[in-house]
Design an enzyme around this catalytic site. Structure first.
Site, PDB file in Angstrom:
ATOM      1  N   CYS A  33       4.589 -33.218 -18.435  1.00 42.84           N
ATOM      2  CA  CYS A  33       4.573 -32.230 -17.355  1.00 42.84           C
ATOM      3  C   CYS A  33       4.459 -30.818 -17.937  1.00 42.84           C
ATOM      4  CB  CYS A  33       5.781 -32.405 -16.448  1.00 42.84           C
ATOM      5  SG  CYS A  33       5.558 -31.613 -14.826  1.00 42.84           S
ATOM      6  N   HIS A  61       6.228 -38.116 -14.870  1.00 46.83           N
ATOM      7  CA  HIS A  61       7.583 -38.422 -15.303  1.00 46.83           C
ATOM      8  C   HIS A  61       7.833 -39.915 -15.095  1.00 46.83           C
ATOM      9  CE1 HIS A  61       8.745 -34.211 -15.654  1.00 46.83           C
ATOM     10  NE2 HIS A  61       8.282 -33.976 -14.442  1.00 46.83           N
TER      11      HIS A  61
END
Length: 518
Positions: free
Chosen positions: A340, A436
């Site tokens: 991310c 994630h």
């Protein structure tokens, strides 16, 4: 029934989250229809929940873990207010899963009534739907400077008439003073709801502790419901315990002849650091969070995790010398992973008029991509396969404002969505993804670690074919339930949940001045 309980704590990281989960698992195993609740969480570790309208929303990961302890899918009502700190002075406000505002010390007072109203309504709905709702407080209920506007600790307890237990971490020291002081700083109406205590993280001879428990009861008029022992296996989802220089968990011996050392950069505004816990469940994998450039130099695999403030944390990397250590690691051909915000840092440039307002800043230049931030926030669960091996399924979730706006068309993706769209990037030993939770997919984790070991020259490393992350999480939750059953007075705890605190609880002076409840 419509029972309830508030688990408060003497401090942050006293054990509220794990005790709440343990009580939830204990009740669930008794056949009680139970749900967790935290009115307001302040954390950058969040889970994605699909709401009733089909859109993705965010709640704290601790509440997602507690939902699992109850045998439930996460629900946005379990954590109606989530504050995600972007700096020391401001936080993004996520209300029932949706980012709606930015809160600062200056405007929090004006936002609080709206946040409290939503939180109280969510709790009321849950108490209609479930037999018991186990609520977790935040910080300490004795933060008397904040009591007037509180809707998470005693403000919640007063509003919903919740019996309250206070948990304290004895490993920190001063637990008796903290427990006594917590009660003594509350006003009489708040004290009337505090029924007793739980000691957490005890190691030693319980016989030596008992006189202190007896004296605590004498000076407060309240019992200790039990003493939970220190347990090394309770580390999954422990977001408040991600400390510098600490190896996560208890890594099992390698299946081959080599260990794989993983260094995770502990960014100042790290988000969803629990991503690396899945790596740490593998035998022979040592995962350490660090801020030391030397530890990156010695690592086999370096991970740049998520960040709530990508541009600010990238600047911090450069200021601390960690950026140079990351670049040297990549230049040596050793594996590097960005997740991310960490993925965004690996590109050539970041264009950010949204999160930091800094405009365009250079990235680390390790991937031929550019990232642009947009006010639109992607919050969704994702599914697909490993791009290099389409037979390996992967599931994860996304929470980000930054999007890959430009990329070299020859760049290899790391993942592929179910519709065939490419995601992430791989260039030599450098890997990046916005997903994630991807490493909770056992097959993908094994494949990635095998490739990382090859790139690091760890030819003797072997992944275990039988490590199952979901099973490891369930074992952790069952362990919490076992500890509650074995070490707490569950009969007394059940009476408290069912009937509330005794009306004979004494007032402990000096007490705070009465606090307005409005």
């Amino acid at each position: 029934m419509s029972g309830g309980l508030l688990v408060a704590g003497t401090t942050s990281d006293a054990g509220k989250s794990v005790l709440t989960a343990g009580i939830c698992r204990w009740l669930h195993r008794r056949g009680v229809k139970v749900a967790p609740f935290k009115a307001q969480n302040m954390s950058n570790n969040s889970a994605v929940v699909v709401g009733a309208d089909g859109r993705g929303g965010e709640i704290g990961r601790a509440q997602a873990m507690q939902a699992a302890a109850c045998g439930l899918a996460p629900d946005l009502r379990f954590n109606p207010v989530l504050l995600k700190p972007g700096s020391d002075r401001s936080s993004q406000v996520v209300l029932l899963g949706e980012a709606v505002d930015t809160v600062t010390a200056g405007n929090y007072h004006s936002l609080r009534p709206r946040l409290a109203e939503v939180a109280f309504a969510a709790l009321a709905e849950l108490r209609e739907a479930y037999d018991v709702v186990v609520c977790e407080g935040a910080g300490s209920p004795a933060e008397i400077n904040l009591r007037a506007g509180d809707y998470v600790n005693m403000g919640l307890a007063r509003h919903a008439d919740l019996p309250t237990i206070v948990v304290g971490d004895i490993d920190r020291g001063g637990v008796f003073a903290s427990m006594f002081g917590t009660v003594a700083l509350l006003d009489p109406a708040d004290q009337a709801l505090v029924a007793g205590f739980v000691i957490n993280k005890f190691r030693g001879d319980l016989g030596l502790l008992r006189p202190g428990l007896d004296m605590l009861r004498q000076v407060t008029g309240r019992p200790t419901y039990g003493v939970l022992p220190w347990h090394l296996d309770l580390w999954l989802d422990a977001e408040d315990s991600l400390a510098y220089g600490r190896v996560l968990g208890r890594p099992a011996a390698p299946r081959g002849t080599d260990w794989l050392d993983v260094a995770v950069v502990r960014l100042p505004r790290i988000s969803n650091a629990t991503d690396v816990e899945a790596l740490a469940t593998e035998p022979g994998v040592r995962v350490r969070l660090t801020v030391e450039p030397a530890e990156l130099a010695a690592a086999d695999l370096v991970v740049l995790p998520g960040s709530k403030s990508t541009v600010a944390d990238l600047a911090w990397l450069r200021e601390t010398g960690l950026a140079d250590a990351v670049l040297a690691h990549a230049a040596a051909g050793r594996p590097l992973l960005g997740i991310c915000g960490g993925f965004q840092m690996l590109g050539r440039a970041i264009h950010d008029p949204v999160e930091s307002g800094e405009g365009s800043v250079p990235g680390l230049g390790l991937l031929p991509i550019e990232v642009t931030f947009d006010p639109r926030k992607t919050v969704r669960q994702s599914a697909g396969v490993a791009a290099a091996d389409p037979g390996v399924p992967v599931r994860g979730y996304e929470i980000h404002h930054g999007y890959v706006s430009s990329a070299d068309p020859a760049l290899t993706p790391l993942l592929t969505y179910a519709d065939g769209t490419a995601e992430g990037a791989v260039l030599g030993a450098v890997h990046g993804t916005h997903w994630h939770g991807a490493f909770e997919s056992d097959g993908f984790r094994r494949r990635f670690l095998t490739e990382a070991a090859r790139l690091a020259g760890r030819s003797g490393f072997r992944v275990a074919p039988d490590t199952a992350f979901a099973a490891a999480r369930e074992r952790s939750l069952d362990l919490l339930g076992d500890m509650v059953e074995e070490h707490l007075d569950t009969d007394a705890l059940w009476r408290l949940i069912e009937s509330g605190p005794s009306g004979k609880l004494p007032f402990v002076p000096p007490g705070a001045p009465p606090t307005p409840t409005g």
